[in-house]
Write an enzyme that holds these catalytic residues in place. Structure first.
Site, PDB file in Angstrom:
ATOM      1  N   ASP A 122       0.825  -1.192   0.000  1.00 23.74           N
ATOM      2  CA  ASP A 122       0.000   0.000   0.000  1.00 23.74           C
ATOM      3  C   ASP A 122       0.869   1.255   0.000  1.00 23.74           C
ATOM      4  O   ASP A 122       1.778   1.407   0.819  1.00 23.74           O
ATOM      5  CB  ASP A 122      -0.900  -0.003   1.234  1.00 23.74           C
ATOM      6  CG  ASP A 122      -1.699   1.277   1.365  1.00 23.74           C
ATOM      7  OD1 ASP A 122      -2.646   1.463   0.594  1.00 23.74           O
ATOM      8  OD2 ASP A 122      -1.352   2.100   2.229  1.00 23.74           O
ATOM      9  N   ASP A 145      -7.046   5.564  -9.870  1.00 21.67           N
ATOM     10  CA  ASP A 145      -8.470   5.230  -9.885  1.00 21.67           C
ATOM     11  C   ASP A 145      -9.272   6.482  -9.543  1.00 21.67           C
ATOM     12  O   ASP A 145      -9.085   7.071  -8.484  1.00 21.67           O
ATOM     13  CB  ASP A 145      -8.746   4.132  -8.855  1.00 21.67           C
ATOM     14  CG  ASP A 145     -10.122   3.488  -9.044  1.00 21.67           C
ATOM     15  OD1 ASP A 145     -11.055   4.222  -9.440  1.00 21.67           O
ATOM     16  OD2 ASP A 145     -10.254   2.291  -8.786  1.00 21.67           O
ATOM     17  N   ASP A 182      -7.622  11.001 -16.808  1.00 18.93           N
ATOM     18  CA  ASP A 182      -8.491  11.203 -17.970  1.00 18.93           C
ATOM     19  C   ASP A 182      -9.910  11.537 -17.523  1.00 18.93           C
ATOM     20  O   ASP A 182     -10.838  11.487 -18.331  1.00 18.93           O
ATOM     21  CB  ASP A 182      -8.487   9.967 -18.875  1.00 18.93           C
ATOM     22  CG  ASP A 182      -9.020   8.729 -18.171  1.00 18.93           C
ATOM     23  OD1 ASP A 182      -8.910   8.664 -16.921  1.00 18.93           O
ATOM     24  OD2 ASP A 182      -9.539   7.820 -18.850  1.00 18.93           O
ATOM     25  N   GLU A 222      -3.786   5.128 -22.443  1.00 21.38           N
ATOM     26  CA  GLU A 222      -3.913   6.504 -22.910  1.00 21.38           C
ATOM     27  C   GLU A 222      -4.200   6.552 -24.405  1.00 21.38           C
ATOM     28  O   GLU A 222      -5.022   7.357 -24.869  1.00 21.38           O
ATOM     29  CB  GLU A 222      -2.639   7.269 -22.594  1.00 21.38           C
ATOM     30  CG  GLU A 222      -2.698   8.752 -22.940  1.00 21.38           C
ATOM     31  CD  GLU A 222      -1.458   9.496 -22.502  1.00 21.38           C
ATOM     32  OE1 GLU A 222      -1.410  10.713 -22.717  1.00 21.38           O
ATOM     33  OE2 GLU A 222      -0.547   8.847 -21.942  1.00 21.38           O
TER      34      GLU A 222
END
Length: 241
Positions: A122, A145, A182, A222
């Protein structure tokens, strides 16, 4: 290194179990034979096990070259490409997707990369316990995310608390944070958070987005986004204090 799911419990002073929101959750996935072999062969040489003490980059890499750390490198293609093109720099990747770790190690081995190490843990805990202060030349976070549902926004990794932690890990006046997404909503939120935290300067003259730097490879993800007509937002910040 034991490749299995680990549950970490935290407790208050009275012994009550506490649930901590993590930046990532380990995702085992199905390893291909090549990925499994790469982990078994390359982890002793290119893997860094989680520990609750600061790392010594000079000892790990055998030099004092600039250290670039990437959170969530996916399958590792762009990270390995950057390491290959910049042998004068040291690269560290943090990932919790087991097949991604295996794929990255396989690519690095096949490309004879010697300036790259991988951490399977993590990211928040790695920064809290392992990354020394004022030691990073650059922090990269490409396509995290977005947790696009409003009720899940609390799971986004770019929050004030984490930004204040990793700010101290970047070199003052030199260290930069490069983040890409994005999702327009997430990009706007990132700019808002970064502008709120003191000690950072947005390198964009408009204090928002920059063109894609030449040193950031275009990933398959991408390229697919461009084909679908989606926009990509690059943001870069320099630590000033």
């Amino acid at each position: 290194m034991e490749w299995k799911k680990v549950i970490v419990n935290q407790y208050s002073k009275d012994g009550t179990s506490l649930r901590k929101i993590r930046s990532f959750v380990r995702r085992e996935g199905r390893l291909t034979k090549a990925q499994k072999n790469a982990i078994e062969e390359c982890w002793p040489r290119m893997g860094i096990d989680y520990q609750q003490e600061n790392l010594d980059w000079k000892k790990i890499f055998g030099n004092e070259n600039p250290v670039i750390l990437e959170i969530g490198f996916g399958m590792g293609a762009s990270l390995v490409e950057m390491a290959k093109k910049s042998p004068e720099k040291n690269f560290v990747g943090i990932e919790v997707y087991t097949p991604g770790v295996g794929a990255c190690l396989a690519l690095a081995r096949n490309s004879n990369i010697t300036n790259l190490y991988v951490i399977y843990h993590d990211a928040l805990e790695v920064f809290e316990h392992m990354v020394p202060d004022d030691s990073l030349n650059k922090l990269q976070l490409f396509f995290p995310d977005p947790w696009f549902k409003v009720r899940h926004h609390k799971r986004r990794i770019i929050k004030v608390e984490f930004v204040e932690i990793f700010r101290t890990k970047l070199q003052i006046g030199i260290g930069t944070f490069h983040v890409v997404t994005d999702w327009k909503n997430y990009a706007e939120n990132i700019v808002k958070v970064m502008n709120f935290v003191s000690g950072f300067e947005n390198v964009s003259e408009h204090r928002d987005y920059i063109p894609r730097p030449d040193d950031r490879p275009i990933t398959k993800f991408e390229a697919r986004a461009y084909c679908l007509g989606q926009e990509i937002w690059d943001m870069k910040y320099r630590r000033t204090a």
